[in-house]
Design a protein around this motif. Structure first.
Motif, PDB file in Angstrom:
ATOM      1  N   UNK A  36     -75.077  63.527 -11.726  1.00  0.00           N
ATOM      2  CA  UNK A  36     -75.465  62.300 -12.410  1.00  0.00           C
ATOM      3  C   UNK A  36     -74.549  61.126 -12.052  1.00  0.00           C
ATOM      4  N   UNK A  37     -73.299  61.442 -11.649  1.00  0.00           N
ATOM      5  CA  UNK A  37     -72.351  60.400 -11.290  1.00  0.00           C
ATOM      6  C   UNK A  37     -72.839  59.607 -10.081  1.00  0.00           C
ATOM      7  N   UNK A  38     -73.527  60.273  -9.160  1.00  0.00           N
ATOM      8  CA  UNK A  38     -73.952  59.655  -7.910  1.00  0.00           C
ATOM      9  C   UNK A  38     -75.293  58.967  -8.091  1.00  0.00           C
ATOM     10  N   UNK A  39     -75.229  57.810  -8.694  1.00  0.00           N
ATOM     11  CA  UNK A  39     -76.396  57.006  -9.008  1.00  0.00           C
ATOM     12  C   UNK A  39     -76.298  55.719  -8.190  1.00  0.00           C
ATOM     13  N   UNK A  40     -77.286  55.445  -7.328  1.00  0.00           N
ATOM     14  CA  UNK A  40     -77.192  54.244  -6.483  1.00  0.00           C
ATOM     15  C   UNK A  40     -76.952  52.956  -7.263  1.00  0.00           C
ATOM     16  N   UNK A  41     -77.575  52.805  -8.414  1.00  0.00           N
ATOM     17  CA  UNK A  41     -77.387  51.578  -9.197  1.00  0.00           C
ATOM     18  C   UNK A  41     -75.939  51.466  -9.679  1.00  0.00           C
ATOM     19  N   UNK A  42     -75.357  52.588 -10.097  1.00  0.00           N
ATOM     20  CA  UNK A  42     -73.954  52.593 -10.522  1.00  0.00           C
ATOM     21  C   UNK A  42     -73.051  52.249  -9.344  1.00  0.00           C
ATOM     22  N   UNK A  43     -73.361  52.808  -8.168  1.00  0.00           N
ATOM     23  CA  UNK A  43     -72.585  52.480  -6.969  1.00  0.00           C
ATOM     24  C   UNK A  43     -72.563  50.974  -6.723  1.00  0.00           C
ATOM     25  N   UNK A  44     -73.751  50.359  -6.730  1.00  0.00           N
ATOM     26  CA  UNK A  44     -73.838  48.934  -6.451  1.00  0.00           C
ATOM     27  C   UNK A  44     -73.115  48.105  -7.503  1.00  0.00           C
ATOM     28  N   UNK A  45     -73.221  48.497  -8.753  1.00  0.00           N
ATOM     29  CA  UNK A  45     -72.558  47.770  -9.832  1.00  0.00           C
ATOM     30  C   UNK A  45     -71.047  47.821  -9.673  1.00  0.00           C
ATOM     31  N   UNK A  46     -70.507  49.010  -9.440  1.00  0.00           N
ATOM     32  CA  UNK A  46     -69.056  49.153  -9.290  1.00  0.00           C
ATOM     33  C   UNK A  46     -68.582  48.488  -8.006  1.00  0.00           C
ATOM     34  N   UNK A  47     -69.376  48.594  -6.942  1.00  0.00           N
ATOM     35  CA  UNK A  47     -69.006  47.963  -5.668  1.00  0.00           C
ATOM     36  C   UNK A  47     -68.924  46.444  -5.815  1.00  0.00           C
TER      37      UNK A  47
END
Length: 195
Positions: free
Chosen positions: A91-102
């Motif tokens: 669940x940690x590997x969520x593209x939207x979360x990646x983009x937000x944190x990036x």
């Protein structure tokens, strides 16, 4: 203040798109080995890549492995190898979360680069960019040098990521120094900005 905000937002966008673009270079995502031991499902489908080593489910990752390693930085020693392992739930590997944190990370970097450009506003543009690139070199050596030493990170990835960082900071700093936070001159207590 308007220049600082404009510079920060511009640098954030440049770094965000640059870091995304450079992940496709040979030393980025393509340099990683991709191994999958799960059945294909909606939860794991975004892990499917062209060069995927597929193993039978349960042959490598077991519930005991997940219980022991999940949410930790671990080391695993076998008769022939030593591994650093960072394990997170799928669940940690969520593209939207990646983009937000990036974008948040690049925003923080942009604040620092803009601040450095303001502090060096009386220098020539090339000197200001060089100072920011020197800061990027310092960051790259401090982070990727340690990862190569302690974690055994492959040199192609560490050097490539460092190169990406340096070029991204140079490009973003140049754009801001040339067109947003321009060179200023001090005449006594008066500060005059280039137009």
């Amino acid at each position: 203040m308007r220049q600082f905000i404009t510079s920060t937002l511009t640098i954030t966008l440049i770094l965000f798109f640059w870091s995304g673009l450079t992940q496709m270079l040979p030393w980025g995502v393509p340099s990683t080995q991709n191994v999958n031991t799960q059945s294909i499902s909606a939860q794991t489908e975004h892990f499917q890549v062209e060069q995927l080593t597929k193993l039978e489910a349960g042959s490598l990752v077991t519930p005991a492995f997940d219980d022991l390693f999940q949410n930790k930085i671990s080391t695993l020693t076998t008769d022939d190898s030593f591994s650093w392992i960072i394990t997170k739930p799928l669940e940690y590997y969520n593209p939207m979360q990646y983009f937000t944190i990036e974008i948040l990370t690049q925003f923080l970097v942009a604040i620092l680069l803009s601040w450095m450009l303001i502090l060096t506003a009386t220098l020539r543009t090339t000197q200001r960019v060089q100072i920011n690139v020197l800061g990027a070199i310092l960051a790259a050596v401090a982070v990727y040098g340690q990862m190569m030493n302690w974690w055994g990170m492959p040199a192609i990835y560490a050097l490539g990521a460092s190169f990406n960082l340096l070029i991204g900071c140079a490009l973003a700093s140049f754009v801001s120094a040339k067109w947003i936070i321009k060179r200023s001159y001090k005449v006594g207590w008066l500060v005059i900005y280039d137009r």
